[in-house]
Design an enzyme around this catalytic site. Sequence first.
Site, PDB file in Angstrom:
ATOM      1  N   ASP A 203      41.939  44.473  47.933  1.00 45.13           N
ATOM      2  CA  ASP A 203      43.317  44.690  48.356  1.00 45.13           C
ATOM      3  C   ASP A 203      43.869  43.472  49.093  1.00 45.13           C
ATOM      4  O   ASP A 203      43.151  42.807  49.851  1.00 45.13           O
ATOM      5  CB  ASP A 203      43.359  45.912  49.286  1.00 45.13           C
ATOM      6  CG  ASP A 203      44.756  46.247  49.751  1.00 45.13           C
ATOM      7  OD1 ASP A 203      45.559  46.686  48.917  1.00 45.13           O
ATOM      8  OD2 ASP A 203      45.042  46.058  50.953  1.00 45.13           O
ATOM      9  N   GLU A 281      45.556  32.674  38.659  1.00 44.48           N
ATOM     10  CA  GLU A 281      44.664  31.650  38.087  1.00 44.48           C
ATOM     11  C   GLU A 281      43.792  31.034  39.170  1.00 44.48           C
ATOM     12  O   GLU A 281      42.575  30.871  38.996  1.00 44.48           O
ATOM     13  CB  GLU A 281      45.492  30.567  37.390  1.00 44.48           C
ATOM     14  CG  GLU A 281      44.714  29.324  36.957  1.00 44.48           C
ATOM     15  CD  GLU A 281      43.878  29.526  35.704  1.00 44.48           C
ATOM     16  OE1 GLU A 281      43.311  28.537  35.202  1.00 44.48           O
ATOM     17  OE2 GLU A 281      43.769  30.674  35.222  1.00 44.48           O
TER      18      GLU A 281
END
Length: 551
Positions: A203, A281
């Site tokens: 989270d 990424e």
Amino acid sequence: MSDHDDDHWRGAVVYQIYPRSFRDSNGDGIGDLAGIVETLPYVASLGVDAVWISPFFASPMADFGYDVSDYRAVDPMFGTLADADRLIAEAHRLGLKVLVDLVFAHTSAEHPWFRASRIDRDGPHADWYVWADPRRDGSPPNNWLSVFGGGAWTWEPRRRQYYLHHFLAQQPKLNLRHPAVMAAIEDIAAWWLARGVDGFRLDAVDFMAHDPALTDNPPHPERRIALRPYNMQLHVNDLAHADTPGLLARLRQVMDRHPGSFAIAEVGSEPARLTPIERAEAYTAALDGGQSRLHMAYTLGLMKGTGSAAALRTAIAEVEAHVRAGWLCWAFSNHDVERAASRWGDGSPASARLLNALLLSLRGAVCVYQGEELGLTEAEVPADRLRDPYGITYYPHFKGRDGSRTPMPWRHDAAHAGFTDAGPAVEPWLPVPAAHAAAAVDLQEADPDSVLAGWRRFIAFRKANPALLRGGLDLLATADPVLGFERSLDDARVVCLFNLSPQPATAVVPDLPPGATLTPLTGHGWAAVEIGPGGRIDLPPWGAWFGRRGS
């Protein structure tokens, strides 16, 4: 999926379960782990590969479990550690992997670490959280703001210092640059892996590291006045610091000692120094020298955008441009955003069915939120039943996250749609809308044209086509409201067309050489559509087409 397949997670479909709202087994109006165990055969029947279970750890529940007071204990409202073990064993028996939701950016203010840290500046836990001295005038050390409203700093009189919290004041920020803190986090991850879980959803990863100099955020150049003051800053210093990938690599090292495990990072929607897609990424590609980071990431940035063909085409193009060494997990909904059928669709079963097919056709792994396979719409929760502190703060202009967290409807003719067997006298923690009862699992199980039936047919089609599981993606130059792309793996190719509109639309497959043909594929559950000259395909409202180019 095979445990011996090192990258099995690349094509995985992960089903998110929000425990409070899935199934109540003991009649208290709150879902629990035993209720999940009871309904796992249904989850397995969806054809998914894994379940992600939102936090069930010990917690004061200020943010409904995302404020953890003990990472190694199950909160009594959800059950016991024995229930967690039973859930893991039953999932594995059914061929499902289990991901638990770990919150490492912050803890609860009731966590023993914080209770020790806030007492004084000299104890063994003194620096386990982010503390800072006040300015000369007594004000907080900088201008950072909380996502949930107000400032990001709270005064602690015993230390004569402020502590940082990016969300509620009851969620103090961990100092993950402290070696002992990171070691403790790694131990918690290893403990759950040893207990049998197959990985994690992490989270609020963006909030794991910030500028250690605590530099002010600059004002946003465009958002002069906003509902939330948080949106009036550029969040270049309080989140997504360049140290974050290194922290994630530490966790990946723990996971690599448990072959077959994988993790999903949550990326927020703020642009920060990198866009959400660029951060996905950065969090999943290998570090310089080849050290791995996390397996995959999804972003709230996509969910908070629009669902038009043009917007999704732009998002896919950005993913294809930036997420190359890493891996994306596509998600259209979760417990933090409005349900996709209401947000991007028109609330109809047809729009829900189309969005599910699109989700399962994109390049990457997939997360699907409970109830999306039923086409559930966003619930309208009365003001006096709101539970989300975020929504209560900004109501009525922003109603919070309760509308996507209402209980799962299992039986249309039972009290509270079968979420609890306690009967009508017990009110669930959130109400069940009549529209959701009308879309209950038992009704859809009996209807071959339901959204649920469409989900099952399409996920089987996905598994039967390797190009959809692992293939590359090339966008097609289709005109709005049609989104088109081609998936390819070796010689296998699948053309995918989606009409993101309640009106009929015509698609023309571009770059079709003279003499070439389009061949429709079958097995996906969509009605056959006649192919006109030059690759012209007339799509019905919220319609889709799948086929191959040939000669």
